[in-house]
Design an enzyme around this catalytic site. Structure first.
Site: not given
Ligand code: IMP
Length: 431
Positions: A13, A17-18, A41-43, A144, A303, A333, A335, A415
């Site tokens: 994770g 991805k965001g 959590g996607h930034t 269920r 978090t 990332k 860089d 990226s």
């Protein structure tokens, strides 16, 4: 031509991805979440402005694109309404764009109480969950007894009765097994009913919508949350989340059949991070680890916890290529590695002093794996914001070339910074 693309994290994770979903959204009619909940959590950084999302698909910033939440997602009514309000306060017209499947299981306050009570009881063996009630909500689903969005949107008396039964069961556990406070039934009921009209306005048959898009020949993007090794079946069990984070989760979590998917993109950080407990063979507890944490701003979106950092584990990503049938990778990332003298990549493991031929990724044996490294020279020039492959330093290109050859999937994107525009695109995925 690819029409239906899946985005999956290939590590633990937080691979970024965001940003990639947001970048690809301009080509699609809808972005679809298929698993997880508000533990994600996607930034997104758009023109320098930061948006943090947890439940709403990362396509929400684009007008005219639908954001769909599939049946595989566990839905906290409270978290969803707060996230909508936060976006609306910034002028994003969320309600016109968002649709949630009737079959989504609700995450309610007793799930949160159970998640937190369990972690406390586990003490040193705690999983380090996000404490959002995700695990207990999925347990209710497979046992269920879960309350789904359809229950809330149906007959009020039946909903109240169902809630009473399930809460009696969970409160018994909270009081007698976890020796903690029960959750008040009337409060939960009142809160749910107060949110009912807002939520039910969004409720729909997402599977049916997807079929309609398919008939129209529209492009779709399926957005995974968490990462491959947090998968309930294929991850480092029991240090995992409670859903299928791998590409197979798309079909069960949306009702969109597997043969309709054209391309799976593995979002892969140029090093490794993990938040929460569980094995991480390449973890660095030295100044390089601190460098990655600081330079990569490795703190959880949900978090705020500090992420554990380590070298790139090519063995793990090779496994992720297999588990997800990745068509291509997006390296993120890159860089962050700029300026390191040397960079290591894990290319094998030793187990009890002997080379390991076929590693097992369950937590007990994986925790005993010692990484075998191949060392690469670093690069001094900055890769930040580069958008053309040829402009990357030669040593960076050598590093990337090795990764794609070792893991067995081509790199189609890189990226080089948090903004949408800081991206090298090597293949037009919808072309
Ligand atoms: P849960 O999903 O809250 O049950 O947490 C189970 C494990 O998954 C913990 O190690 C969490 O830190 C991890 N986890 C859950 N969501 C994310 C995420 O979006 N990014 C990274 N780790 C996550």
């Amino acid at each position: 031509m690819n029409k239906n693309i899946v985005i999956v994290g290939s590590q633990f994770g937080d691979e970024g991805k965001g940003k990639v979903v947001d970048l690809l959204t301009e080509h699609v009619s809808a972005v679809v979440r298929y698993q997880g909940g508000h533990n994600a959590g996607h930034t997104l950084v758009i023109n320098g402005e930061v948006t943090k999302l947890h439940l709403i698909p990362s396509g929400v910033m684009h007008e005219g694109v639908k954001c769909l939440v599939g049946n595989g997602v566990v839905l906290s009514p409270d978290a969803l309404i707060k996230e909508i309000a936060g976006l609306e306060a910034r002028g994003v017209a969320v309600r016109d764009r968002l649709h949630v499947d009737f079959c989504c299981v609700l995450v309610l306050p007793y799930h949160v109480a159970l998640d937190q009570a369990r972690e406390i009881k586990k003490g040193k063996k705690a999983i380090g969950t996000t404490g959002r009630g995700i695990g207990p909500a999925y347990e209710d689903k497979v046992s269920r007894r879960a309350i789904r969005l359809a229950d809330l949107c149906g007959n009020e008396e039946r909903f109240a009765e169902k809630l009473k039964t399930v809460m009696a069961y969970h409160n018994y556990m909270l009081e007698n097994f976890y020796e903690t406070e029960p959750v008040n039934y009337q409060t939960v009921l009142d809160e749910c009913l107060a949110m009912k009209s807002q939520l039910c306005e969004l409720a729909t048959d997402v599977t049916g919508m997807l079929e309609a898009y398919r008939e129209e020949n529209a492009n779709l993007l399926f957005e995974g949350a968490q990462g491959t090794f947090l998968d309930i079946d294929h991850g480092t069990y029991p240090f995992v989340t409670s859903s299928n984070t791998t590409a197979g989760g798309v079909s069960t979590g949306t009702g969109f059949g597997p043969c309709y998917l054209d391309y799976v993109l593995g979002i892969t950080k140029a090093y490794t991070t993990r938040v929460g407990a569980g094995p991480l063979p390449t973890e660095l507890s030295d100044e390089v680890g601190d460098w990655l944490t600081e330079k990569g701003r490795e703190f959880g979106t949900t978090t705020g916890r500090k992420r554990r950092c380590g070298w790139f584990d090519a063995m793990l990503v090779k496994r992720a290529v297999m588990l997800n049938s990745f068509s291509g990778l997006c390296i993120t990332k890159l860089d962050v590695l700029d300026g390191l003298k040397e960079i290591k990549v894990c290319v094998g493991y030793e187990f009890e002093g002997k080379p390991l031929k076929s590693p097992s990724f369950g937590a007990t044996s994986f925790a005993k794996c010692k990484p075998v490294y191949k060392t690469f020279p670093g690069w001094t020039d900055s890769t930040a914001k580069i958008t053309k492959y040829d402009e990357l330093p030669e040593n960076a290109r050598t590093y990337l070339k090795f990764i794609e050859e070792f893991v067995g999937a081509p790199i189609h994107m890189i990226s080089t910074g948090p903004d949408r525009v800081d991206t090298v695109v090597l293949k037009d995925l919808f072309g």
